[in-house]
Write an enzyme that holds these catalytic residues in place. Structure first.
Site, PDB file in Angstrom:
ATOM      1  N   TRP A  52      20.111  -0.042 -33.144  1.00 57.06           N
ATOM      2  CA  TRP A  52      19.686   1.324 -33.371  1.00 57.06           C
ATOM      3  C   TRP A  52      18.646   1.590 -34.294  1.00 57.06           C
ATOM      4  O   TRP A  52      17.708   2.486 -34.111  1.00 57.06           O
ATOM      5  CB  TRP A  52      21.009   2.557 -33.572  1.00 57.06           C
ATOM      6  CG  TRP A  52      20.392   3.996 -33.577  1.00 57.06           C
ATOM      7  CD1 TRP A  52      20.229   4.535 -32.375  1.00 57.06           C
ATOM      8  CD2 TRP A  52      20.023   4.587 -34.703  1.00 57.06           C
ATOM      9  NE1 TRP A  52      19.792   6.036 -32.665  1.00 57.06           N
ATOM     10  CE2 TRP A  52      19.699   6.071 -34.222  1.00 57.06           C
ATOM     11  CE3 TRP A  52      19.962   4.213 -35.957  1.00 57.06           C
ATOM     12  CZ2 TRP A  52      19.301   6.987 -35.220  1.00 57.06           C
ATOM     13  CZ3 TRP A  52      19.696   5.318 -36.900  1.00 57.06           C
ATOM     14  CH2 TRP A  52      19.289   6.632 -36.314  1.00 57.06           C
ATOM     15  N   HIS A  53      18.517   1.001 -35.479  1.00 58.43           N
ATOM     16  CA  HIS A  53      17.829   1.246 -36.395  1.00 58.43           C
ATOM     17  C   HIS A  53      16.467   0.419 -36.263  1.00 58.43           C
ATOM     18  O   HIS A  53      15.438   0.524 -36.674  1.00 58.43           O
ATOM     19  CB  HIS A  53      18.293   0.488 -37.840  1.00 58.43           C
ATOM     20  CG  HIS A  53      19.383   1.545 -38.467  1.00 58.43           C
ATOM     21  ND1 HIS A  53      20.570   1.400 -37.918  1.00 58.43           N
ATOM     22  CD2 HIS A  53      19.515   2.587 -39.190  1.00 58.43           C
ATOM     23  CE1 HIS A  53      21.487   2.179 -38.574  1.00 58.43           C
ATOM     24  NE2 HIS A  53      20.385   2.868 -39.479  1.00 58.43           N
ATOM     25  N   GLY A  54      16.333  -0.413 -35.138  1.00 60.90           N
ATOM     26  CA  GLY A  54      15.084  -1.141 -34.895  1.00 60.90           C
ATOM     27  C   GLY A  54      15.375  -2.351 -33.956  1.00 60.90           C
ATOM     28  O   GLY A  54      16.305  -3.020 -33.966  1.00 60.90           O
TER      29      GLY A  54
ATOM     30  N   PHE B  20      13.010   4.430 -37.073  1.00 65.09           N
ATOM     31  CA  PHE B  20      14.241   4.225 -36.158  1.00 65.09           C
ATOM     32  C   PHE B  20      14.494   5.026 -35.121  1.00 65.09           C
ATOM     33  O   PHE B  20      13.877   5.758 -34.578  1.00 65.09           O
ATOM     34  CB  PHE B  20      15.713   4.081 -37.339  1.00 65.09           C
ATOM     35  CG  PHE B  20      15.424   3.642 -38.659  1.00 65.09           C
ATOM     36  CD1 PHE B  20      14.439   2.326 -38.575  1.00 65.09           C
ATOM     37  CD2 PHE B  20      16.253   3.744 -39.567  1.00 65.09           C
ATOM     38  CE1 PHE B  20      14.453   1.665 -39.592  1.00 65.09           C
ATOM     39  CE2 PHE B  20      15.829   3.031 -40.871  1.00 65.09           C
ATOM     40  CZ  PHE B  20      15.049   2.229 -40.860  1.00 65.09           C
TER      41      PHE B  20
END
Lengths: 446, 321
Positions: A307-309, A446
């Site tokens: 989800w962050h990248g 993100f």
């Protein structure tokens, strides 16, 4: 428009608050929708169309989901997939090799996608009913939380607008808003933005940095990401209070956690809750066998990571956190004296930020090699060392924003020295902004 | 706590900030030392001259790029090269030059191109020099400049202002009075003093040409300062001649229409429109990087002689007319 700019504070925020307080109650939601739309469109009109399309589609699908009798589960699955498609296209197409170049990521897509998925889940579970479109628009667009959270549930936000005094000037809300916004601005502009160059230097020069610089770099990044995002969250919560809305807290001294479970209960709390409620529990949560439970934790944390990248670094970072979570669940950390437990947890988190921050796995491995190739430490206390030391004191020994809010809430009357403290923080932050261009928030990526 | 209190304390914090700044004014800093030493040396030279003289007023393009002895033989007058550092910007340069300008002198002003576009946005060197060496000049600046300076002074600069314990003239390094001759020209700028780092700096400058043309404005605050300065000189029977600064050659200064027009016409036309004298063409003062020492404004010994001869040639042909 960034919260940490003069344009936002003086041209956008102050007139918005003044107009908001002076218009009749029936126009307040409409007005906040309008200013939130303007706020987002200042980033990109093209992406505003994506956001508005997503809101319209989700609203009508939610109505469908609410009214459908058959195949509700299938419909929910279809809605979630539909929400994830744009996210996958914009965020992961390069990683999944759909495309040779990465499209420009619409701002806040990860946040508004998750917020709408949570809403659809609530409809499915009959925890929520679909109300007016205007309220739904407000729920997603409300500018303090639109860009980088906190991820809010409908039931946390909309009922507040029905309260008797909502929309009126409420001194307590306003004071707390000023305090939290000032603290957040200070954390971002004075602390995080000054830590960023130390971390950027270390991670951009992995081939040449010394062992000492590598440690400085990872400490700087550990503190930077905390002050950056918790600063943003404080500002968002403070801003919402100007409009009579209480947003949920997102950080509660995570670096003081005694184990990794506690860390995730206190770091980006609304995301952790989302992952728990919408991934971990539907997978079976704790109600399954131990091996299955461990797999559920790993899946949840891997999704949390990506989800962050897009990239293996994020997935591995999530999985490693998952592994430590599994160990923590099997091990009674409370037997360890608190300072040692905090130290061990903090260092685990710090070391895992290396993978998170590095451009690729090879860089991360090189960075670890430098970190553990211990050399003599030069004794020269300069600006970087003083900054890191100050950040450590703030993180480990001073009260966090939540404690400050609770302390002030409990006080029958706030004193002049509270105003003085906040005014000094705000002045220093504004002054610091004059010297360096506003830097975007880490979590905006993100 | 109330909003009224918050605003009041914000205002009081701002006042405290201003008091803190002025509390360290006149305290020397290391950054301003070499500039201060250089101006002092030039002042001593100027004081020894009885009668008329020529004064070169500009930044470091003059310090490195004017051979005062050659220029002196053309004018048959003593020359003081008062060029030091463009980083302290137009208002301070003009103000400081007044200390050595006497009745009947000639002022040659090869001002760096960005001086003509000076607005209120000053850099760290101006702020540093102003409070360390010339704090009273703060009150002669416009309100916009005063506000900008007070708001942009760094915490670190104030800390240094309170804590620096030096103040004696510098005796080592590259910049400073010890590397300036009796006329005020920089010395030791021949090729043998050029090191690898300087070559790299020049390469970097060449890759990143200036865009002064794009920044040019006839409404810039710099013109007001020039108006006042020329008028101050006129009252003392001092002739001011604007001439081009030297700048390392770059194709964009000749090919980019905006930049080309800026050097070909805009500066010259604006100076002449105001009834002042401008002699020479800026493009003729742009040389290949081999003639520069360590920045795109600093000529080598050889470049300095070439530039001074070009200047004399232009002065001769123009003054003949």
């Amino acid at each position: 428009m960034l919260f940490n700019t003069y344009q936002f504070i003086f041209i956008f925020l102050i007139p918005t608050v003044i107009i908001y307080l002076s218009i009749p109650r029936e126009f307040k939601i409409k007005f906040l929708i309008l200013v939130s739309t303007i706020f987002y469109s200042l980033w990109s009109v093209e992406h505003l169309l994506i956001l508005l399309s997503s809101i319209i589609i989700n609203y009508f699908l939610a109505r469908k989901l609410e009214n459908s009798i058959l195949n509700q589960r299938f419909l929910l699955f279809a809605i979630i997939s539909l929400n994830l498609l744009p996210l996958i296209y914009y965020k992961y197409s390069l990683f999944l090799t759909f495309s040779e170049s990465s499209p420009i990521l619409p701002l806040a897509i990860s946040f508004f996608t998750f917020q709408q998925i949570a809403f659809q889940f609530d409809i499915y579970k009959k925890k929520q009913q679909v109300k007016s479109f205007e309220e739904y628009l407000f729920f997603i667009l409300f500018f303090p939380q639109l860009v980088a959270g906190p991820i809010v549930h409908y039931k946390e936000l909309i009922p507040q607008t029905k309260e008797k005094n909502w929309g009126e000037y409420q001194k307590d809300y306003f004071n707390m808003g000023i305090i939290l916004f000032s603290i957040g601005l200070f954390k971002k502009v004075v602390l995080a933005d000054n830590l960023a160059p130390i971390a950027n230097y270390a991670f951009a020069n992995i081939e040449t940095i010394s062992n000492y610089d590598a440690w400085l770099g990872i400490f700087a990044y550990t503190f930077q990401i905390y002050f950056d995002f918790s600063g943003y969250s404080d500002m968002a919560i403070g801003l919402a209070l100007f409009f009579g809305i209480k947003l949920p807290i997102n950080f509660n001294s995570p670096y003081k956690a005694r184990n990794i479970i506690e860390f995730w209960r206190n770091w980006h709390i609304t995301l952790s809750n989302f992952l728990r409620d919408h991934i971990y529990i539907p997978l079976g949560g704790n109600r399954v066998t131990l091996p299955k439970q461990a797999i559920n934790i790993l899946i949840t944390m891997a999704i949390g990571g990506i989800w962050h990248g897009s990239g293996w670094t994020f997935i591995i970072w999530g999985i490693l956190h998952g592994l430590i979570l599994i160990i923590s669940h099997r091990f009674n950390w409370f037997k360890i004296p608190s300072p040692i437990a905090i130290f061990l947890t903090f260092f685990s988190v710090l070391l895992l930020w290396v993978i998170f921050r590095a451009d690729n796995l090879s860089d991360a491995l090189s960075y670890y090699t430098i970190l553990f190739n211990f050399q003599a430490i030069p004794i020269n206390i300069e600006f970087n060392e003083i900054l890191l030391l100050s950040c450590s004191i703030i993180i480990f020994f001073l009260p966090n924003s939540l404690s400050i809010s609770q302390y002030l809430k409990a006080k029958p009357k706030l004193h002049w020295y509270h105003s003085l403290f906040v005014a000094i923080l705000f002045f220093i932050a504004l002054k610091t902004l004059a010297l360096a261009p506003a830097q975007t928030f880490v979590y905006f990526n993100f | 706590m109330s909003i009224k209190n918050f605003i009041l304390f914000l205002f009081l914090t701002a006042i405290l900030w201003v008091v803190t700044i002025f509390g360290q004014s006149n305290n020397p800093t290391l950054m301003s030392q070499w500039i201060f030493d250089a101006y002092n040396k030039k002042e001593q030279t100027a004081k020894k001259i009885k009668g008329k003289k020529v004064i070169v007023v500009a930044g470091s393009n003059a310090l490195f790029g004017i051979d005062s002895k050659i220029l002196s033989s053309y004018f048959k007058l003593p020359v003081v090269n008062d060029g030091v550092n463009a980083g302290i910007y137009l208002p301070l340069i003009l103000e400081i030059s007044k200390r050595i300008i006497n009745k009947g002198d000639i002022v040659l002003a090869p001002l760096e191109p960005n001086m003509y576009s000076y607005n209120h946005k000053v850099g760290v060197q101006v702020i540093d020099y102003l409070f360390a060496r010339k704090p009273l000049f703060f009150w002669d600046l416009s309100f916009k400049e005063q506000f900008y300076i007070l708001w942009h002074i760094e915490f670190e600069r104030i800390w240094k202002g309170y804590n620096y314990r030096g103040g004696s003239p510098l005796t080592a390094g590259f910049y400073g009075a010890f590397n300036i001759d009796q006329n005020g020209d920089q010395i030791n700028t021949s090729l043998k003093f050029k090191n690898q780092g300087m070559f790299k700096d020049l390469e970097r400058h060449h890759k990143n040409p200036e865009h002064y043309g794009a920044e040019f404005s006839t409404e810039a605050l710099g013109w007001d300062y020039l108006e006042k300065f020329v008028s101050w000189c006129n009252k003392r029977d001092v002739k001011v001649i604007f001439v081009p600064a030297t700048l390392m050659k770059h194709p964009s200064y000749f090919n980019d229409p905006i930049e080309k027009e800026f050097y070909d016409k805009k500066i010259i036309d604006e100076v002449k429109k105001r009834g002042w004298t401008f002699i020479g063409k800026p493009h003729n003062y742009m040389y290949d990087s081999s003639f520069y020492f360590n920045t795109n404004f600093h000529l080598t010994q050889k470049g300095k002689i070439m530039r001074t001869r070009q200047l004399i040639k232009d002065l001769k042909s123009s003054l003949k007319k």
